[in-house]
Design a protein around this motif. Structure first.
Motif, mmCIF file in Angstrom:
data_model
loop_
_atom_site.group_PDB
_atom_site.id
_atom_site.type_symbol
_atom_site.label_atom_id
_atom_site.label_comp_id
_atom_site.label_asym_id
_atom_site.label_seq_id
_atom_site.Cartn_x
_atom_site.Cartn_y
_atom_site.Cartn_z
ATOM 1 N N GLY A 168 0.811 -1.224 0.000
ATOM 2 C CA GLY A 168 0.000 0.000 0.000
ATOM 3 C C GLY A 168 0.836 1.263 0.000
ATOM 4 O O GLY A 168 0.410 2.294 -0.529
ATOM 5 N N GLY A 169 2.017 1.220 0.602
ATOM 6 C CA GLY A 169 2.870 2.409 0.688
ATOM 7 C C GLY A 169 2.573 3.277 1.897
ATOM 8 O O GLY A 169 3.295 4.236 2.175
ATOM 9 N N GLN A 170 1.518 2.972 2.645
ATOM 10 C CA GLN A 170 1.145 3.756 3.824
ATOM 11 C C GLN A 170 1.863 3.266 5.076
ATOM 12 O O GLN A 170 2.137 4.041 5.983
ATOM 13 C CB GLN A 170 -0.367 3.672 4.047
ATOM 14 C CG GLN A 170 -1.171 4.290 2.913
ATOM 15 C CD GLN A 170 -2.665 4.092 3.084
ATOM 16 O OE1 GLN A 170 -3.094 3.361 3.980
ATOM 17 N NE2 GLN A 170 -3.445 4.732 2.232
ATOM 18 N N LYS A 171 2.162 1.986 5.135
ATOM 19 C CA LYS A 171 2.791 1.394 6.328
ATOM 20 C C LYS A 171 4.315 1.357 6.182
ATOM 21 O O LYS A 171 4.828 1.183 5.085
ATOM 22 C CB LYS A 171 2.259 -0.022 6.554
ATOM 23 C CG LYS A 171 0.760 -0.062 6.796
ATOM 24 C CD LYS A 171 0.259 -1.469 6.959
ATOM 25 C CE LYS A 171 -1.250 -1.518 6.906
ATOM 26 N NZ LYS A 171 -1.892 -0.771 7.980
ATOM 27 N N LYS A 172 4.987 1.474 7.305
ATOM 28 C CA LYS A 172 6.456 1.426 7.340
ATOM 29 C C LYS A 172 6.897 0.077 7.902
ATOM 30 O O LYS A 172 6.293 -0.434 8.846
ATOM 31 C CB LYS A 172 7.018 2.551 8.222
ATOM 32 C CG LYS A 172 6.596 3.940 7.806
ATOM 33 C CD LYS A 172 7.387 4.440 6.630
ATOM 34 C CE LYS A 172 7.004 5.874 6.290
ATOM 35 N NZ LYS A 172 7.729 6.367 5.114
ATOM 36 N N LEU A 173 7.972 -0.443 7.328
ATOM 37 C CA LEU A 173 8.540 -1.716 7.790
ATOM 38 C C LEU A 173 9.965 -1.496 8.270
ATOM 39 O O LEU A 173 10.781 -0.881 7.568
ATOM 40 C CB LEU A 173 8.521 -2.747 6.648
ATOM 41 C CG LEU A 173 9.102 -4.126 6.950
ATOM 42 C CD1 LEU A 173 8.301 -4.864 8.005
ATOM 43 C CD2 LEU A 173 9.166 -4.967 5.679
ATOM 44 N N VAL A 174 10.260 -1.989 9.469
ATOM 45 C CA VAL A 174 11.602 -1.864 10.064
ATOM 46 C C VAL A 174 12.097 -3.258 10.427
ATOM 47 O O VAL A 174 11.364 -4.048 11.031
ATOM 48 C CB VAL A 174 11.574 -0.969 11.327
ATOM 49 C CG1 VAL A 174 12.965 -0.844 11.930
ATOM 50 C CG2 VAL A 174 10.999 0.395 11.014
ATOM 51 N N LEU A 195 21.444 -5.255 4.853
ATOM 52 C CA LEU A 195 19.993 -5.088 5.034
ATOM 53 C C LEU A 195 19.550 -3.631 4.923
ATOM 54 O O LEU A 195 18.421 -3.353 4.515
ATOM 55 C CB LEU A 195 19.561 -5.654 6.389
ATOM 56 C CG LEU A 195 19.710 -7.173 6.560
ATOM 57 C CD1 LEU A 195 19.557 -7.573 8.012
ATOM 58 C CD2 LEU A 195 18.699 -7.925 5.708
ATOM 59 N N LYS A 196 20.455 -2.685 5.282
ATOM 60 C CA LYS A 196 20.116 -1.259 5.214
ATOM 61 C C LYS A 196 19.871 -0.787 3.778
ATOM 62 O O LYS A 196 19.182 0.210 3.561
ATOM 63 C CB LYS A 196 21.244 -0.428 5.839
ATOM 64 C CG LYS A 196 21.025 -0.160 7.312
ATOM 65 C CD LYS A 196 22.075 0.783 7.843
ATOM 66 C CE LYS A 196 21.810 1.100 9.313
ATOM 67 N NZ LYS A 196 22.865 1.970 9.880
ATOM 68 N N LYS A 197 20.430 -1.498 2.815
ATOM 69 C CA LYS A 197 20.209 -1.143 1.403
ATOM 70 C C LYS A 197 18.748 -1.333 0.996
ATOM 71 O O LYS A 197 18.248 -0.652 0.104
ATOM 72 C CB LYS A 197 21.114 -1.990 0.506
ATOM 73 C CG LYS A 197 22.585 -1.639 0.625
ATOM 74 C CD LYS A 197 23.445 -2.618 -0.151
ATOM 75 C CE LYS A 197 24.928 -2.361 0.073
ATOM 76 N NZ LYS A 197 25.766 -3.380 -0.616
ATOM 77 N N GLU A 198 18.059 -2.297 1.638
ATOM 78 C CA GLU A 198 16.660 -2.590 1.304
ATOM 79 C C GLU A 198 15.681 -1.844 2.212
ATOM 80 O O GLU A 198 14.758 -1.188 1.731
ATOM 81 C CB GLU A 198 16.401 -4.098 1.415
ATOM 82 C CG GLU A 198 17.168 -4.925 0.409
ATOM 83 C CD GLU A 198 16.903 -6.411 0.571
ATOM 84 O OE1 GLU A 198 15.773 -6.783 0.932
ATOM 85 O OE2 GLU A 198 17.826 -7.203 0.340
#
Length: 287
Positions: A168-174, A195-198
């Motif tokens: 959706g582009g609304q949620k953030k993934l960490v 992993l920081k590249k992605e």
């Protein structure tokens, strides 16, 4: 007078005869080997397996195991289908005068039984319930923390879940690299850079000794115990979540997802500085 007992024929033979038989057998085997060489028949080579030096060996082995399991499941399903077909044929052979009209209600009953069995299986297999819980977490949360074991980060990642969050582009993934104290520093830095590249990645080490609700645990004087209690990466994670909150302009809801035994409960407890979630080995304990 008692009848005389017949003596059994002895299986003993002369050495000359025995050696002759052995010689014939050897010649026969030699002849077979020669024929096999001419045909080019070779023994099947043994699978050497994955070498220890290969990168992501554990992930490859896990994939191979999954493939084997799928093949076994397919074979079992095919076997069951064959058995069902054979049973149907036998029934038709035994009762050739059965009409199609009589078979229709039987089919309906069979369908009803199937639905009942599915309902029962839903209760027995909790995996479906866990999937529903996961969907709820993803839908309700603004930021999702995917917890990874620092010893095998790629093996703990789930691309399907990541796609569902980022779509959706609304949620953030960490990504949270937990159990960082169990990995050498150089390896940890390499994984972090990779992993920081992605996605945004945080190194974390949860504290093992925490106070329960309403109870205070006395701090030990020994330095070793103090090291265990220290939580690493908490401030960095709070800063990152604070930055996400500023961009949203409202209070955010954070969800924690990950494979079993990666340390989801311990991260939640470390952030809250209390033993809120139960920690255990069993799957689906943290909800």
């Amino acid at each position: 007078m008692k009848g005389r007992k017949l003596k059994k024929v002895s299986k003993r033979m002369t050495c000359h005869k025995r050696y002759k038989i052995q010689k014939k057998i050897r010649e026969h085997h030699r002849k077979l080997r020669k024929e096999a060489k001419k045909r080019g028949h070779k023994k099947p080579r043994k699978d050497p397996g994955v070498p220890n030096s290969a990168p992501f060996k554990e992930a490859l082995l896990r994939e191979a195991e999954l493939r084997k399991q799928r093949l076994e499941e397919l074979k079992q399903q095919q076997k069951l289908d064959r058995q069902k077909e054979q049973e149907k044929k036998r029934k038709l052979e035994t009762d050739p005068g059965v009409k199609t009209s009589n078979l229709e209600p039987v089919k309906e009953e069979y369908g009803q039984c199937k639905t009942k069995n599915k309902a029962k299986s839903g209760k027995q297999h909790p995996k479906k319930l866990y999937c529903q819980e996961l969907k709820k977490v993803i839908e309700t949360s603004d930021v999702v923390l995917e917890v990874l074991d620092a010893r095998d980060p790629l093996g703990c990642r789930c691309p399907q879940v990541e796609e569902a969050i980022v779509q959706g582009g609304q949620k953030k993934l960490v990504l949270v690299l937990n159990k960082s104290d169990l990995v050498p520093k150089q390896n940890l830095e390499n994984w972090l850079n990779y992993l920081k590249k992605e996605l945004p990645t945080v190194v974390f080490k949860a504290s093992t000794h925490l106070k329960d609700k309403g109870k205070i645990i006395k701090v030990r004087k020994k330095a070793a115990s103090f090291k265990r209690e220290v939580c690493v990466g908490k401030e960095g994670l709070w800063k990152l979540l604070g930055a996400f909150q500023e961009t949203c302009g409202k209070a955010i809801r954070v969800g924690v997802v990950g494979f079993p035994n990666v340390g989801k409960s311990s991260i939640i407890n470390s952030l809250k500085q209390e033993r809120i979630c139960n920690v255990g080995v069993s799957m689906g304990l943290t909800r």
